[in-house]
Design a protein around this motif. Structure first.
Motif, PDB file in Angstrom:
ATOM      1  N   UNK A 301      51.588  30.644  27.727  1.00  0.00           N
ATOM      2  CA  UNK A 301      51.555  31.815  28.599  1.00  0.00           C
ATOM      3  C   UNK A 301      50.148  31.984  29.147  1.00  0.00           C
ATOM      4  N   UNK A 302      50.032  32.143  30.448  1.00  0.00           N
ATOM      5  CA  UNK A 302      48.725  32.304  31.085  1.00  0.00           C
ATOM      6  C   UNK A 302      48.729  33.562  31.946  1.00  0.00           C
ATOM      7  N   UNK A 303      47.559  34.113  32.185  1.00  0.00           N
ATOM      8  CA  UNK A 303      47.400  35.320  32.989  1.00  0.00           C
ATOM      9  C   UNK A 303      46.958  34.964  34.398  1.00  0.00           C
ATOM     10  N   UNK A 304      47.614  35.568  35.380  1.00  0.00           N
ATOM     11  CA  UNK A 304      47.213  35.424  36.783  1.00  0.00           C
ATOM     12  C   UNK A 304      46.544  36.718  37.194  1.00  0.00           C
ATOM     13  N   UNK A 305      45.256  36.641  37.505  1.00  0.00           N
ATOM     14  CA  UNK A 305      44.513  37.847  37.886  1.00  0.00           C
ATOM     15  C   UNK A 305      44.979  38.374  39.231  1.00  0.00           C
ATOM     16  N   UNK A 306      44.866  39.689  39.414  1.00  0.00           N
ATOM     17  CA  UNK A 306      45.178  40.294  40.711  1.00  0.00           C
ATOM     18  C   UNK A 306      44.238  39.729  41.776  1.00  0.00           C
ATOM     19  N   UNK A 307      44.788  39.433  42.939  1.00  0.00           N
ATOM     20  CA  UNK A 307      43.981  38.892  44.032  1.00  0.00           C
ATOM     21  C   UNK A 307      43.751  37.396  43.953  1.00  0.00           C
ATOM     22  N   UNK A 308      44.514  36.688  43.109  1.00  0.00           N
ATOM     23  CA  UNK A 308      44.381  35.231  42.995  1.00  0.00           C
ATOM     24  C   UNK A 308      44.741  34.566  44.328  1.00  0.00           C
ATOM     25  N   UNK A 309      43.887  33.638  44.760  1.00  0.00           N
ATOM     26  CA  UNK A 309      44.095  32.950  46.023  1.00  0.00           C
ATOM     27  C   UNK A 309      44.793  31.608  45.798  1.00  0.00           C
ATOM     28  N   UNK A 310      45.547  31.177  46.811  1.00  0.00           N
ATOM     29  CA  UNK A 310      46.162  29.863  46.747  1.00  0.00           C
ATOM     30  C   UNK A 310      45.100  28.774  46.654  1.00  0.00           C
ATOM     31  N   UNK A 311      45.317  27.774  45.818  1.00  0.00           N
ATOM     32  CA  UNK A 311      44.339  26.704  45.625  1.00  0.00           C
ATOM     33  C   UNK A 311      43.446  26.905  44.423  1.00  0.00           C
ATOM     34  N   UNK A 312      43.532  28.071  43.769  1.00  0.00           N
ATOM     35  CA  UNK A 312      42.715  28.312  42.572  1.00  0.00           C
ATOM     36  C   UNK A 312      43.152  27.369  41.459  1.00  0.00           C
ATOM     37  N   UNK A 313      42.211  26.892  40.679  1.00  0.00           N
ATOM     38  CA  UNK A 313      42.498  25.972  39.576  1.00  0.00           C
ATOM     39  C   UNK A 313      42.218  26.662  38.253  1.00  0.00           C
ATOM     40  N   UNK A 314      43.247  26.737  37.428  1.00  0.00           N
ATOM     41  CA  UNK A 314      43.105  27.271  36.085  1.00  0.00           C
ATOM     42  C   UNK A 314      43.079  26.106  35.093  1.00  0.00           C
ATOM     43  N   UNK A 315      42.407  26.323  33.991  1.00  0.00           N
ATOM     44  CA  UNK A 315      42.252  25.226  33.030  1.00  0.00           C
ATOM     45  C   UNK A 315      42.683  25.633  31.632  1.00  0.00           C
ATOM     46  N   UNK A 316      43.487  24.772  31.000  1.00  0.00           N
ATOM     47  CA  UNK A 316      43.811  24.902  29.580  1.00  0.00           C
ATOM     48  C   UNK A 316      43.049  23.801  28.855  1.00  0.00           C
ATOM     49  N   UNK A 317      41.984  24.167  28.196  1.00  0.00           N
ATOM     50  CA  UNK A 317      41.092  23.191  27.579  1.00  0.00           C
ATOM     51  C   UNK A 317      41.773  22.473  26.417  1.00  0.00           C
TER      52      UNK A 317
END
Length: 381
Positions: A301-317
């Motif tokens: 489960x991951x959190x998407x912050x308000x105002x996230x833009x398309x193309x943002x890269x999130x990382x699961x280390x």
């Protein structure tokens, strides 16, 4: 106990060519040979270790795998050396010492029969399909291999029965013949394979009816393959002695395993990293949300912050693929994509028309968000 680096064993650099490797092994083989060090267990282990290193580094394919993956590519169930016995090692001397046993020519004879020609069976190649989960964690595979095996009727001897053997009259059972030649430097002695028995030392008068004297027949063997974590598409692993059997007690060939990756339904591999394309709607991107994403180990489960833009890269280390022969693991990269509906209802259109005029819904590139390529660069830096 971990194995020593093969280059250190032979005392050569990683840039050493075939001639240097061969020369280094020749010196060690003479130094630690059992005939020169009778009863010395340490010398015998050094002798075997040098033979193992030479068996890998003198073979172009095995050397390439060793240079890239270390012992994981050629040992620990793969490659050579671990299953070598003295007969395997002495079979190398035909190339190293020009035929025969080195101590016969250097010291006027030895305790071993060296003229016998030891044949090697051919290699076998198979493909093994692996899922991304199996690649990430390593796995054990049992495969059935159709190959040449030792004849079960004659136990590989090639003879109908024990009475079908008799000692070769030409070589007297040694498997080799010696010739003395007069030269300007004096008499020179050479040893070569007996032409009558082809180095076997014996001749067969009645051949086995099953294998017709070859000592081989077709059969099936179930082989357990331990695949290390982190292997990749196209990588070749090798299991010594698991290929085709050799005629009349020779050295079996190797089993070459070609790795084939099975595509994952939602994850993509990029080296040691894993890529997942996440699609969220405009409302979730604007307001923020929590979503579940697939990983190699299950759901996360991951959190998407308000105002996230398309193309943002999130990382699961640490959720990626481990490197072969290493504790280092890659990451899972989640590429955020904003899903735009292709068709909207009249009610949805009315709401969107009202939002169009709002200042918050006007694009403001460069004000706070970095470009996609800037984020990529920042991640890898």
């Amino acid at each position: 106990m971990s194995k020593r680096d093969y280059y250190d064993v032979l005392g050569v650099s990683r840039q050493a060519d075939a001639a240097e490797i061969k020369s280094a092994y020749r010196k060690l083989a003479i130094k630690f040979h059992p005939d020169k060090n009778p009863g010395d267990k340490e010398a015998e282990e050094n002798f075997k270790e040098a033979a193992e290193a030479y068996e890998i580094l003198s073979n172009q394919e095995k050397k390439a795998r060793y240079d890239q993956f270390g012992h994981a590519g050629n040992s620990g169930g793969f490659g050579g050396g671990g299953g070598m016995n003295m007969d395997d090692i002495f079979s190398q001397f035909g190339d190293i010492f020009g035929g025969g046993h080195p101590f016969e020519s250097f010291f006027g004879g030895g305790s071993r029969s060296s003229g016998r020609r030891v044949q090697k069976g051919s290699n076998l190649r198979i493909k093994v399909k692996l899922t991304l989960e199996e690649i990430a964690k390593g796995t054990e595979k049992k495969v059935k291999v159709n190959k040449q095996i030792v004849c079960t009727t004659c136990d590989g001897s090639g003879a109908k029965d024990k009475s079908s053997f008799h000692t070769c009259n030409t070589c007297g059972g040694s498997g080799s013949v010696r010739r003395v030649t007069n030269t300007i430097l004096g008499q020179m002695q050479t040893t070569s394979t007996c032409p009558t028995c082809n180095g076997e030392g014996v001749e067969i008068t009645a051949k086995c009816t099953t294998c017709k004297g070859d000592g081989l027949e077709r059969g099936e063997e179930t082989i357990t393959i331990n695949i290390p974590a982190g292997v990749s598409e196209g990588m070749q692993l090798s299991m010594t002695g698991k290929g085709n059997a050799a005629p009349r007690g020779g050295i079996p060939g190797d089993l070459i395993i070609l790795v084939e990756e099975v595509p994952h339904e939602s994850l993509k591999r990029d080296g040691i990293n894993v890529i997942y394309d996440l699609y969220i709607n405009f409302a979730d991107a604007a307001l923020g949300t929590s979503v579940e994403v697939p990983t190699i180990d299950g759901k996360a489960k991951i959190k998407i912050d308000a105002g996230t833009q398309g193309g943002k890269i999130l990382r699961l280390k640490g959720k990626g693929i481990p490197e072969v022969n290493s504790y280092h693991k890659g990451d899972q990269l989640i590429y955020v994509n904003i899903w735009t509906p292709k068709a909207v209802s009249s009610e949805e259109r009315e709401i969107l028309e009202k939002l169009k005029g709002s200042a918050n819904f006007k694009p403001q590139p460069g004000k706070s968000e970095k470009s996609f390529f800037e984020r990529i660069k920042e991640y890898f830096e």
